[in-house]
Design a protein around this motif. Structure first.
Motif, PDB file in Angstrom:
ATOM      1  N   ASN A 162      52.670  41.077  47.109  1.00 26.64           N
ATOM      2  CA  ASN A 162      52.714  42.161  46.116  1.00 26.64           C
ATOM      3  C   ASN A 162      53.551  41.668  44.936  1.00 26.64           C
ATOM      4  O   ASN A 162      54.266  40.663  45.052  1.00 26.64           O
ATOM      5  CB  ASN A 162      53.324  43.440  46.722  1.00 26.64           C
ATOM      6  CG  ASN A 162      54.665  43.168  47.357  1.00 26.64           C
ATOM      7  OD1 ASN A 162      55.651  42.962  46.659  1.00 26.64           O
ATOM      8  ND2 ASN A 162      54.713  43.118  48.678  1.00 26.64           N
ATOM      9  N   ALA A 163      53.496  42.391  43.830  1.00 30.94           N
ATOM     10  CA  ALA A 163      54.212  41.939  42.628  1.00 30.94           C
ATOM     11  C   ALA A 163      55.722  42.047  42.799  1.00 30.94           C
ATOM     12  O   ALA A 163      56.482  41.263  42.217  1.00 30.94           O
ATOM     13  CB  ALA A 163      53.754  42.747  41.419  1.00 30.94           C
ATOM     14  N   THR A 164      56.169  43.020  43.588  1.00 26.40           N
ATOM     15  CA  THR A 164      57.615  43.184  43.775  1.00 26.40           C
ATOM     16  C   THR A 164      58.199  41.919  44.408  1.00 26.40           C
ATOM     17  O   THR A 164      59.206  41.370  43.920  1.00 26.40           O
ATOM     18  CB  THR A 164      57.899  44.407  44.678  1.00 26.40           C
ATOM     19  OG1 THR A 164      57.133  45.508  44.196  1.00 26.40           O
ATOM     20  CG2 THR A 164      59.364  44.761  44.679  1.00 26.40           C
ATOM     21  N   ALA A 199      60.264  48.981  40.992  1.00 23.13           N
ATOM     22  CA  ALA A 199      60.115  47.601  41.494  1.00 23.13           C
ATOM     23  C   ALA A 199      60.728  46.578  40.544  1.00 23.13           C
ATOM     24  O   ALA A 199      61.259  45.553  41.002  1.00 23.13           O
ATOM     25  CB  ALA A 199      58.631  47.286  41.687  1.00 23.13           C
ATOM     26  N   LYS A 234      45.190  48.896  39.966  1.00 20.40           N
ATOM     27  CA  LYS A 234      45.351  47.972  38.838  1.00 20.40           C
ATOM     28  C   LYS A 234      43.976  47.544  38.306  1.00 20.40           C
ATOM     29  O   LYS A 234      42.964  47.688  38.994  1.00 20.40           O
ATOM     30  CB  LYS A 234      46.149  46.731  39.276  1.00 20.40           C
ATOM     31  CG  LYS A 234      47.593  47.067  39.647  1.00 20.40           C
ATOM     32  CD  LYS A 234      48.386  47.508  38.429  1.00 20.40           C
ATOM     33  CE  LYS A 234      49.869  47.637  38.709  1.00 20.40           C
ATOM     34  NZ  LYS A 234      50.312  49.022  38.993  1.00 20.40           N
ATOM     35  N   TRP A 293      55.530  57.092  37.541  1.00 23.62           N
ATOM     36  CA  TRP A 293      56.764  56.991  38.336  1.00 23.62           C
ATOM     37  C   TRP A 293      57.256  58.360  38.798  1.00 23.62           C
ATOM     38  O   TRP A 293      58.465  58.580  38.877  1.00 23.62           O
ATOM     39  CB  TRP A 293      57.879  56.268  37.573  1.00 23.62           C
ATOM     40  CG  TRP A 293      57.423  55.330  36.474  1.00 23.62           C
ATOM     41  CD1 TRP A 293      57.733  55.424  35.150  1.00 23.62           C
ATOM     42  CD2 TRP A 293      56.607  54.160  36.600  1.00 23.62           C
ATOM     43  NE1 TRP A 293      57.155  54.408  34.458  1.00 23.62           N
ATOM     44  CE2 TRP A 293      56.449  53.617  35.306  1.00 23.62           C
ATOM     45  CE3 TRP A 293      55.980  53.540  37.675  1.00 23.62           C
ATOM     46  CZ2 TRP A 293      55.693  52.470  35.060  1.00 23.62           C
ATOM     47  CZ3 TRP A 293      55.233  52.397  37.433  1.00 23.62           C
ATOM     48  CH2 TRP A 293      55.092  51.879  36.146  1.00 23.62           C
ATOM     49  N   MET A 318      58.269  50.808  36.675  1.00 23.52           N
ATOM     50  CA  MET A 318      58.370  51.142  38.091  1.00 23.52           C
ATOM     51  C   MET A 318      59.694  50.624  38.621  1.00 23.52           C
ATOM     52  O   MET A 318      60.193  49.584  38.161  1.00 23.52           O
ATOM     53  CB  MET A 318      57.222  50.502  38.857  1.00 23.52           C
ATOM     54  CG  MET A 318      57.072  51.104  40.215  1.00 23.52           C
ATOM     55  SD  MET A 318      56.053  50.129  41.278  1.00 23.52           S
ATOM     56  CE  MET A 318      56.087  51.190  42.718  1.00 23.52           C
ATOM     57  N   SER A 350      50.330  42.443  39.465  1.00 25.53           N
ATOM     58  CA  SER A 350      50.086  43.229  40.679  1.00 25.53           C
ATOM     59  C   SER A 350      48.592  43.466  40.840  1.00 25.53           C
ATOM     60  O   SER A 350      47.885  43.716  39.861  1.00 25.53           O
ATOM     61  CB  SER A 350      50.792  44.585  40.580  1.00 25.53           C
ATOM     62  OG  SER A 350      50.409  45.413  41.673  1.00 25.53           O
ATOM     63  N   ALA A 353      52.928  43.162  35.755  1.00 27.98           N
ATOM     64  CA  ALA A 353      52.156  43.814  36.825  1.00 27.98           C
ATOM     65  C   ALA A 353      50.985  44.613  36.271  1.00 27.98           C
ATOM     66  O   ALA A 353      49.935  44.699  36.890  1.00 27.98           O
ATOM     67  CB  ALA A 353      53.072  44.722  37.644  1.00 27.98           C
ATOM     68  N   GLN A 354      51.162  45.190  35.076  1.00 25.91           N
ATOM     69  CA  GLN A 354      50.122  46.058  34.494  1.00 25.91           C
ATOM     70  C   GLN A 354      49.346  45.378  33.369  1.00 25.91           C
ATOM     71  O   GLN A 354      48.707  46.067  32.583  1.00 25.91           O
ATOM     72  CB  GLN A 354      50.776  47.322  33.918  1.00 25.91           C
ATOM     73  CG  GLN A 354      51.427  48.218  34.946  1.00 25.91           C
ATOM     74  CD  GLN A 354      51.728  49.611  34.399  1.00 25.91           C
ATOM     75  OE1 GLN A 354      51.464  49.897  33.232  1.00 25.91           O
ATOM     76  NE2 GLN A 354      52.260  50.472  35.225  1.00 25.91           N
ATOM     77  N   ASP A 383      57.599  41.015  33.794  1.00 26.60           N
ATOM     78  CA  ASP A 383      56.897  41.891  34.714  1.00 26.60           C
ATOM     79  C   ASP A 383      55.577  42.264  34.037  1.00 26.60           C
ATOM     80  O   ASP A 383      55.513  43.161  33.199  1.00 26.60           O
ATOM     81  CB  ASP A 383      57.730  43.139  35.019  1.00 26.60           C
ATOM     82  CG  ASP A 383      57.010  44.075  35.987  1.00 26.60           C
ATOM     83  OD1 ASP A 383      55.781  43.924  36.138  1.00 26.60           O
ATOM     84  OD2 ASP A 383      57.655  44.962  36.561  1.00 26.60           O
TER      85      ASP A 383
HETATM   86  C1  LIG Z   1      55.327  47.732  35.952  1.00 25.63           C
HETATM   87  C2  LIG Z   1      55.228  47.458  37.418  1.00 25.63           C
HETATM   88  N1  LIG Z   1      56.054  46.557  37.973  1.00 25.63           N
HETATM   89  C3  LIG Z   1      55.982  46.267  39.281  1.00 25.63           C
HETATM   90  C4  LIG Z   1      55.073  46.881  40.106  1.00 25.63           C
HETATM   91  C5  LIG Z   1      55.062  46.557  41.552  1.00 25.63           C
HETATM   92  O1  LIG Z   1      53.835  46.019  41.959  1.00 25.63           O
HETATM   93  P1  LIG Z   1      53.475  45.939  43.494  1.00 25.63           P
HETATM   94  O2  LIG Z   1      53.100  47.308  43.945  1.00 25.63           O
HETATM   95  O3  LIG Z   1      52.312  44.991  43.557  1.00 25.63           O
HETATM   96  O4  LIG Z   1      54.661  45.413  44.217  1.00 25.63           O
HETATM   97  C6  LIG Z   1      54.187  47.819  39.567  1.00 25.63           C
HETATM   98  C7  LIG Z   1      53.202  48.493  40.429  1.00 25.63           C
HETATM   99  O5  LIG Z   1      52.731  49.557  40.193  1.00 25.63           O
HETATM  100  C8  LIG Z   1      54.261  48.116  38.187  1.00 25.63           C
HETATM  101  O6  LIG Z   1      53.434  49.008  37.631  1.00 25.63           O
END
Ligand SMILES: Cc1ncc(COP(=O)(O)O)c(C=O)c1O
Length: 374
Positions: free
Chosen positions: A66-68, A95, A192, A320, A93, A187, A165-166, A163
């Motif tokens: 996962n991205a986190t 994360a 997504k 969020w 997020m 992510s 992810a989006q 980051d």
């Molecule tokens: C901006 C942002 N960063 C990080 C994440 C975390 O991604 P993941 O759910 O793949 O860990 C998300 C996921 O929605 C996100 O929107």
């Protein structure tokens, strides 16, 4: 415009319809991967990583759980030290800052600008002798002004982890989100733009040493010979998910174009309403190529509008759970960020994905106009 009587509801995200629209292909991929028994770190993952790296023009793409986790690995591989401060926008997020904490650092929240991304004007006031890095969050499929952020980093000796992810496919001055800093993370969460059937993510970098370290971190600290050379994690992108992603990625350009045409249509139908602030329209700024992971508007009487749309069968979302990160008191970030706080009184995301049609968006726009005309 469409007539107001519309036969179907429009959920914010329709997973079932998204699956149904390509069911035959997906079932075939499942059958193929299962018949081969190819589950962990197999050819489909290697193929997807190669295609991703080629598309972005980077040396390494590393699939992770996962991205986190990807962000945690990026911070660790970049050498974040205990107590190092990382500046990030609170409109993200949890994360994003969580990854800093899990790598031993201290996240420092700053405000966002009118485009909902990190406001470069607020960064310098947050810099202290302990600041080590900046984490722009390339939110909603748009890339921050990376010239300004890089200039601040150069002046203060900081580095960037993005980051993204989006923002897979989004560009600033022709360069992809995720490829500006020492590493970028995407992510593949199901909603997504490129989404798998569960969790998934990828890290990209041009730094060979960081790439080597991130490969170790995702697989129990094991090198290619199976020797454990450090304490690692189990966070590999599943081969089955990679096979699904690789198939979707083959027509990623079409997926992005659909989103951009929806954004243009919302702009066309809603752009004159004084009660709304819409995201920048596609091609309204030659420096930005936006991919519209989300269509996040600001609206007067946001909650009233949201209820009106709900009554019409139209799903919307506030990111969020309705709070920026610094507003979660349990995290004790203790920032006061007026622009972000006022944004969270007004922001709302309209349906934006591959199964939303232009007719759907026209109907949504018509319902919004109806609300403000009343
Ligand atoms: C901006 C942002 N960063 C990080 C994440 C975390 O991604 P993941 O759910 O793949 O860990 C998300 C996921 O929605 C996100 O929107």
């Amino acid at each position: 415009m469409a007539t107001v009587a519309y036969p179907k509801s429009i959920p914010f995200f329709n997973y079932k319809q998204a699956f149904a629209s390509r069911e035959g292909e997906y079932v075939e991929i499942f059958r193929d991967v299962l018949r081969r028994g190819a589950f962990i770190q197999q050819q489909d993952l290697a193929d997807f990583e190669r295609h991703l790296a080629e598309y972005l023009g980077v040396r390494h793409a590393i699939g992770v759980g996962n991205a986190t986790d990807g962000l945690v690995f990026a911070w660790r591989a970049a050498g974040l030290r205990p107590g190092d401060e990382v500046i990030f926008p609170s409109h993200t997020m949890v994360a994003s800052p969580a990854s800093v904490v899990h790598a031993g650092g201290v996240p420092v929240a700053v405000d966002c600008g009118s485009d909902h991304l990190i406001d470069p004007d607020t960064i310098e006031a947050a810099i202290t002798p302990r600041t080590r890095a900046i984490m722009p969050v390339q939110l909603n499929g748009r890339t921050a002004n990376m010239d300004r952020i890089q200039e601040i980093c150069d002046r203060h000796g900081l580095f960037v982890i993005e980051d993204s992810a989006q923002a897979l496919g989004s560009r600033f001055k022709g360069r992809f989100a995720g490829t500006f800093g020492r590493a970028g993370v995407y992510s593949f969460y199901p909603a997504k733009i490129l989404g798998c059937f569960g969790d998934g993510g990828a890290i990209v970098t041009n730094d060979d040493t960081m790439a080597q370290r991130m490969h170790l971190l995702r697989d129990h600290g094991r090198n290619q010979e199976g020797e454990v050379v450090e304490w690692g994690f189990n966070s590999r992108l599943d081969n089955l998910q990679a096979a699904i992603l690789d198939r979707q990625f083959a027509n990623y350009g079409d997926i992005i174009e659909h989103r951009r045409s929806l954004a243009a249509r919302y702009e066309d139908r809603l752009g004159d309403l004084p009660q709304l602030q819409l995201p920048p329209a596609p091609d309204s700024d030659p420096d930005h190529f936006d991919v519209y992971q989300n269509y996040e508007i600001q609206a007067d009487d946001r909650d009233g509008l949201r209820n009106h749309l709900k009554a019409k069968g139209i799903g919307t979302l506030i990111q969020w759970g309705g709070k920026a990160v610094h507003q979660f008191s349990g995290l004790k970030l203790r920032a006061s960020l007026p622009k972000t706080e006022s944004l969270f009184q007004r922001c709302l995301m309209l349906p934006m994905n591959t199964v939303v049609s232009l007719d759907d968006s026209d109907y949504i726009s018509e319902c919004i106009r109806q609300y403000y005309a009343a």
